[in-house]
Design an enzyme around this catalytic site. Structure first.
Site, short mmCIF file in Angstrom:
data_model
loop_
_atom_site.label_atom_id
_atom_site.label_comp_id
_atom_site.label_asym_id
_atom_site.label_seq_id
_atom_site.Cartn_x
_atom_site.Cartn_y
_atom_site.Cartn_z
N ARG A 178 0.81 -1.22 0.00
CA ARG A 178 0.00 0.00 0.00
C ARG A 178 0.85 1.27 0.00
O ARG A 178 0.50 2.29 0.61
CB ARG A 178 -0.96 0.02 1.20
CG ARG A 178 -1.86 -1.19 1.30
CD ARG A 178 -2.81 -1.32 0.13
NE ARG A 178 -3.66 -2.49 0.27
CZ ARG A 178 -3.37 -3.70 -0.23
NH1 ARG A 178 -2.24 -3.87 -0.92
NH2 ARG A 178 -4.18 -4.72 -0.07
N SER A 228 -11.32 0.17 2.76
CA SER A 228 -10.58 -0.11 3.99
C SER A 228 -9.96 1.18 4.53
O SER A 228 -9.30 1.90 3.79
CB SER A 228 -9.50 -1.15 3.74
OG SER A 228 -10.07 -2.39 3.36
N GLU A 299 -5.06 3.98 5.80
CA GLU A 299 -4.86 3.72 4.38
C GLU A 299 -5.50 4.83 3.55
O GLU A 299 -5.08 5.10 2.43
CB GLU A 299 -5.48 2.37 4.02
CG GLU A 299 -5.24 1.89 2.62
CD GLU A 299 -5.73 0.46 2.44
OE1 GLU A 299 -6.56 0.24 1.54
OE2 GLU A 299 -5.29 -0.43 3.18
#
Length: 307
Positions: A178, A228, A299
Site C-alpha cells: 500500500r 478499507s 490507508e
C-alpha cells in the site's frame, strides 16, 4: 494581494478544452459523500488538455488530484487551489502486443479487470474488487485476494506540476504494501501492465464474479464508505484488531464502524461530516493501541482544511 494568494485570480487560457468549476462541493466527488468546497476543480478532456492546464497554473497554486473519490477524506473546510478530476477524461484503455494492457488513470479499476478478462488475459482479476480509479490503485499499490497492482506494472506515465511528461519503468519506482514512492509533485496518468494468456478452460469473468460476490457479502457495499480505512499491520489484520477492541458499531455522530467489516467506516444515512469521520479514525487508533499495543496506520488519504 500576497503572492501566495495570487492564484485566486487565475484566469484559464482559451486553449483549454476541459471544464473548470469554481467552489465545487467535494461531497459530490467522494465515496464518503462528505467534504467542503474546492476553490477550483478541473475536468480535463485528455492528457494533452491536462498538460496545457498545468503549464498555465501559477506556481503558488496548490494542486490536488482525485479519481473516483474512494480512499479519500476531504475535510469540511474544503481544498485550497486546484483539484484535478482525472476520471472525467483520462479513460483510454487498450490491449497491446505481447500480453500487455494500457490504461489511463481515469479508468475504473473494475474496468481494467473486465477488459483483461474479456480478452482472455489473467493477472488482474482482483482489481474488480478494488473500489475507485486505476490511478488510485497505482498510486497506493492497491491489492486484494493476495495480489497487488504493482506486481503487474511494466511502466507508468507521470506528469509533474509544470506539465512535463515522463515515463518510469517498474524498476525505477520503489513500492511496497500500500505504498508507492514517486518523484515530488508527480501524478500517474497511465500505466502499461504485463499479463498472462489464459488457458482455454479458464473463465476470468467467472473468477471476477466469484470475487465480487465474496466482497459483497463481507463488506458494507451498500453504505457510503471509502473502502478499507487502515492498513493491515505485519502478520495481522486491522479488522481483527478493531473487532477485538470492541469497536464494531462504535459511532461519533453519524460516522460508524461497520458491523459488517470492522475496517470500514460508513456514513450512516449520509448525514456524517468529515470531522466526525476523522475523529472516529483517531478514536479507533487510540483504542486499538490501548488494547493491543498496535497503532493502526490509515490507508485513506486525508486532504483539505478544517472548517
Amino acid at each position: 494581494m500576497s503572492e501566495s494568494l495570487a492564484y485566486r485570480t487565475f484566469c484559464p487560457p482559451e486553449s483549454l478544452s476541459g471544464e473548470l468549476r469554481f467552489d465545487e462541493p467535494m461531497s459530490r466527488h467522494t465515496s464518503w459523500r462528505t467534504g467542503g468546497v474546492a476553490d477550483y476543480m478541473y475536468f480535463p478532456r485528455d492528457k494533452q488538455d491536462l498538460m496545457r492546464l498545468l503549464r498555465a497554473l501559477p506556481n503558488t497554486m496548490p494542486i490536488s488530484w482525485i479519481g473516483l473519490g474512494s480512499n479519500l477524506l476531504v475535510r469540511d473546510g474544503g481544498v485550497r487551489g486546484m483539484v484535478i478530476h482525472l476520471s472525467s477524461g483520462l479513460k483510454k484503455i487498450e490491449i497491446l502486443d505481447g500480453c500487455r494492457l494500457y490504461a489511463e488513470s481515469g479508468v475504473s479499476s473494475a474496468n481494467v479487470a473486465k477488459t483483461a478478462a474479456s480478452n482472455k488475459f489473467i493477472g488482474v482479476e482482483f482489481l474488480a474488487s478494488v473500489p475507485g480509479s486505476f490511478g488510485g490503485a497505482l498510486a497506493m499499490n492497491a491489492g486484494a485476494f493476495g495480489a497487488e497492482t504493482w506486481q503487474r506494472v511494466e511502466s507508468i506515465e507521470c506528469v509533474d506540476r509544470n506539465g512535463e511528461l515522463m515515463v518510469l519503468e517498474n524498476q525505477d519506482v520503489s513500492y511496497g504494501y500500500r505504498h508507492v514512492e514517486l518523484p515530488e509533485d508527480c501524478c500517474i496518468l497511465a500505466a502499461t501492465l504485463v499479463l498472462e494468456k489464459a488457458s482455454v478452460d479458464y473463465d476470468g469473468q467467472q473468477v471476477i464474479r466469484d470475487q465480487r460476490k465474496r466482497r459483497n457479502t463481507s463488506q458494507p457495499v451498500q453504505s457510503a464508505n471509502a473502502g478499507s480505512v487502515f492498513r493491515n499491520p505485519d502478520g495481522d489484520y486491522a479488522a481483527r484488531l478493531i473487532e477485538r477492541s470492541g469497536l464494531k458499531g462504535c459511532a461519533i455522530g453519524h460516522a460508524v464502524v461497520s458491523d459488517v467489516h470492522a475496517n470500514f467506516i460508513v456514513n450512516r444515512e449520509r448525514r456524517a461530516n468529515s470531522r466526525q469521520i476523522e475523529e472516529l479514525i483517531v478514536h479507533v487508533q487510540d483504542v486499538v493501541e490501548q488494547t493491543t499495543g498496535i497503532r493502526l496506520q490509515p490507508e485513506v488519504r486525508i486532504i483539505g482544511d478544517d472548517r
